[in-house]
Motif scaffolding. Structure first.
Motif, PDB file in Angstrom:
ATOM      1  N   ASP A  56       5.668  11.113 -11.877  1.00 40.81           N
ATOM      2  CA  ASP A  56       6.926  11.315 -11.166  1.00 40.81           C
ATOM      3  C   ASP A  56       8.106  10.773 -11.989  1.00 40.81           C
ATOM      4  N   ILE A  57       7.921   9.603 -12.588  1.00 40.45           N
ATOM      5  CA  ILE A  57       8.967   9.011 -13.435  1.00 40.45           C
ATOM      6  C   ILE A  57       9.219   9.898 -14.656  1.00 40.45           C
ATOM      7  N   CYS A  58       8.167  10.475 -15.221  1.00 39.91           N
ATOM      8  CA  CYS A  58       8.324  11.375 -16.377  1.00 39.91           C
ATOM      9  C   CYS A  58       9.094  12.638 -15.993  1.00 39.91           C
ATOM     10  N   VAL A  59       8.807  13.194 -14.819  1.00 34.41           N
ATOM     11  CA  VAL A  59       9.524  14.390 -14.349  1.00 34.41           C
ATOM     12  C   VAL A  59      11.000  14.063 -14.136  1.00 34.41           C
ATOM     13  N   LYS A  60      11.268  12.942 -13.482  1.00 34.92           N
ATOM     14  CA  LYS A  60      12.658  12.530 -13.252  1.00 34.92           C
ATOM     15  C   LYS A  60      13.366  12.225 -14.574  1.00 34.92           C
ATOM     16  N   SER A  61      12.639  11.692 -15.539  1.00 33.22           N
ATOM     17  CA  SER A  61      13.219  11.412 -16.852  1.00 33.22           C
ATOM     18  C   SER A  61      13.619  12.717 -17.535  1.00 33.22           C
ATOM     19  N   LYS A  62      12.754  13.718 -17.460  1.00 35.99           N
ATOM     20  CA  LYS A  62      13.060  15.024 -18.060  1.00 35.99           C
ATOM     21  C   LYS A  62      14.316  15.617 -17.417  1.00 35.99           C
ATOM     22  N   GLU A  63      14.418  15.500 -16.099  1.00 33.86           N
ATOM     23  CA  GLU A  63      15.615  15.988 -15.394  1.00 33.86           C
ATOM     24  C   GLU A  63      16.864  15.237 -15.866  1.00 33.86           C
ATOM     25  N   MET A  64      16.745  13.932 -16.070  1.00 30.78           N
ATOM     26  CA  MET A  64      17.869  13.118 -16.536  1.00 30.78           C
ATOM     27  C   MET A  64      18.319  13.590 -17.917  1.00 30.78           C
ATOM     28  N   TRP A  65      17.371  13.806 -18.830  1.00 30.86           N
ATOM     29  CA  TRP A  65      17.719  14.264 -20.180  1.00 30.86           C
ATOM     30  C   TRP A  65      18.362  15.651 -20.139  1.00 30.86           C
ATOM     31  N   GLU A  66      17.871  16.516 -19.255  1.00 31.21           N
ATOM     32  CA  GLU A  66      18.464  17.850 -19.122  1.00 31.21           C
ATOM     33  C   GLU A  66      19.893  17.773 -18.597  1.00 31.21           C
ATOM     34  N   LYS A  67      20.128  16.903 -17.620  1.00 35.63           N
ATOM     35  CA  LYS A  67      21.489  16.718 -17.093  1.00 35.63           C
ATOM     36  C   LYS A  67      22.417  16.191 -18.179  1.00 35.63           C
ATOM     37  N   GLN A  68      21.930  15.238 -18.966  1.00 35.11           N
ATOM     38  CA  GLN A  68      22.747  14.671 -20.042  1.00 35.11           C
ATOM     39  C   GLN A  68      23.063  15.732 -21.093  1.00 35.11           C
ATOM     40  N   ALA A  69      22.079  16.562 -21.429  1.00 37.52           N
ATOM     41  CA  ALA A  69      22.293  17.625 -22.418  1.00 37.52           C
ATOM     42  C   ALA A  69      23.300  18.645 -21.889  1.00 37.52           C
ATOM     43  N   ALA A  70      23.190  18.981 -20.606  1.00 30.79           N
ATOM     44  CA  ALA A  70      24.131  19.932 -20.007  1.00 30.79           C
ATOM     45  C   ALA A  70      25.540  19.362 -19.998  1.00 30.79           C
ATOM     46  N   ALA A  71      25.654  18.078 -19.718  1.00 32.81           N
ATOM     47  CA  ALA A  71      26.974  17.437 -19.703  1.00 32.81           C
ATOM     48  C   ALA A  71      27.585  17.431 -21.104  1.00 32.81           C
ATOM     49  N   ARG A  72      26.755  17.184 -22.123  1.00 27.02           N
ATOM     50  CA  ARG A  72      27.262  17.194 -23.500  1.00 27.02           C
ATOM     51  C   ARG A  72      27.708  18.592 -23.906  1.00 27.02           C
ATOM     52  N   SER A  73      26.965  19.603 -23.499  1.00 25.80           N
ATOM     53  CA  SER A  73      27.300  20.964 -23.919  1.00 25.80           C
ATOM     54  C   SER A  73      28.494  21.532 -23.151  1.00 25.80           C
ATOM     55  N   SER A  74      28.804  20.974 -21.993  1.00 22.86           N
ATOM     56  CA  SER A  74      29.948  21.476 -21.220  1.00 22.86           C
ATOM     57  C   SER A  74      31.269  21.057 -21.842  1.00 22.86           C
ATOM     58  N   GLY A  75      31.227  20.101 -22.737  1.00 21.89           N
ATOM     59  CA  GLY A  75      32.444  19.688 -23.445  1.00 21.89           C
ATOM     60  C   GLY A  75      33.083  18.477 -22.825  1.00 21.89           C
ATOM     61  N   ALA A  76      33.837  17.779 -23.653  1.00 19.14           N
ATOM     62  CA  ALA A  76      34.485  16.543 -23.205  1.00 19.14           C
ATOM     63  C   ALA A  76      35.775  16.814 -22.444  1.00 19.14           C
ATOM     64  N   SER A  77      36.285  18.059 -22.492  1.00 21.04           N
ATOM     65  CA  SER A  77      37.567  18.340 -21.844  1.00 21.04           C
ATOM     66  C   SER A  77      37.481  18.215 -20.326  1.00 21.04           C
ATOM     67  N   THR A  78      36.310  18.440 -19.757  1.00 24.29           N
ATOM     68  CA  THR A  78      36.153  18.327 -18.312  1.00 24.29           C
ATOM     69  C   THR A  78      35.604  16.962 -17.914  1.00 24.29           C
ATOM     70  N   LYS A  79      35.394  16.106 -18.889  1.00 21.58           N
ATOM     71  CA  LYS A  79      34.819  14.798 -18.610  1.00 21.58           C
ATOM     72  C   LYS A  79      35.832  13.914 -17.889  1.00 21.58           C
ATOM     73  N   VAL A  80      35.389  13.305 -16.808  1.00 22.72           N
ATOM     74  CA  VAL A  80      36.234  12.385 -16.056  1.00 22.72           C
ATOM     75  C   VAL A  80      36.025  10.990 -16.633  1.00 22.72           C
ATOM     76  N   LEU A  81      37.121  10.308 -16.884  1.00 20.34           N
ATOM     77  CA  LEU A  81      37.005   8.966 -17.414  1.00 20.34           C
ATOM     78  C   LEU A  81      36.371   8.041 -16.393  1.00 20.34           C
ATOM     79  N   LYS A  82      35.511   7.152 -16.869  1.00 19.61           N
ATOM     80  CA  LYS A  82      34.899   6.182 -15.978  1.00 19.61           C
ATOM     81  C   LYS A  82      35.932   5.188 -15.467  1.00 19.61           C
ATOM     82  N   ARG A  83      36.948   4.957 -16.277  1.00 19.89           N
ATOM     83  CA  ARG A  83      37.978   3.997 -15.904  1.00 19.89           C
ATOM     84  C   ARG A  83      39.331   4.695 -15.927  1.00 19.89           C
ATOM     85  N   PRO A  84      39.660   5.444 -14.884  1.00 18.89           N
ATOM     86  CA  PRO A  84      40.915   6.189 -14.907  1.00 18.89           C
ATOM     87  C   PRO A  84      42.149   5.301 -15.015  1.00 18.89           C
TER      88      PRO A  84
END
Length: 128
Positions: free
Chosen positions: A62-90
């Protein structure tokens, strides 16, 4: 509980995201369970300390499946570009105080021009 009554287990890091195991461990093993990165015989992994038994094969899967999902989300966020990235500290967004060639420069040029004109008039009066 004292550290002598705690069990320690090592599992390899393969297919496990550190953030996922950190978030999920206490759900599976209870509030006293801890995890930290640990290298055993040159292999990276995680050292788990818990009062009871270690994770079951199903829990690790279960942890491995969730880890794979986490890596996929991170990869998708990187490929979407930094222009839509919300700053953590606005609140720490840069605030422009002055720009080269901006209104501050124009104001300084006007002030310098006025000073130079005043000096020229003063010098002319002195000469006359």
């Amino acid at each position: 509980m004292s550290s002598s009554s705690m069990n320690r287990y090592w599992i390899p890091q393969l297919d496990i995201h550190k953030k996922v195991i950190t978030q999920e461990l206490q759900y599976y093993l209870g509030p006293e369970a801890t995890v930290r990165s640990f290298t055993r015989d040159g292999e990276d992994g995680f050292l788990i300390t818990t009062p009871g038994p270690c994770l079951t094969d199903e829990q690790i899967d279960d942890i491995c499946v969730k880890s794979k999902e986490m890596w996929e989300k991170q990869a998708a966020a990187r490929s979407s570009g930094a222009s839509t990235k919300v700053l953590k500290r606005p609140l720490h967004q840069p605030v422009v105080m002055s720009k080269a060639g901006g209104s501050d420069s124009a104001r300084r040029r006007r002030e310098n021009r006025r000073r130079n004109e005043s000096r020229s008039r003063r010098d002319e009066r002195r000469q006359n």
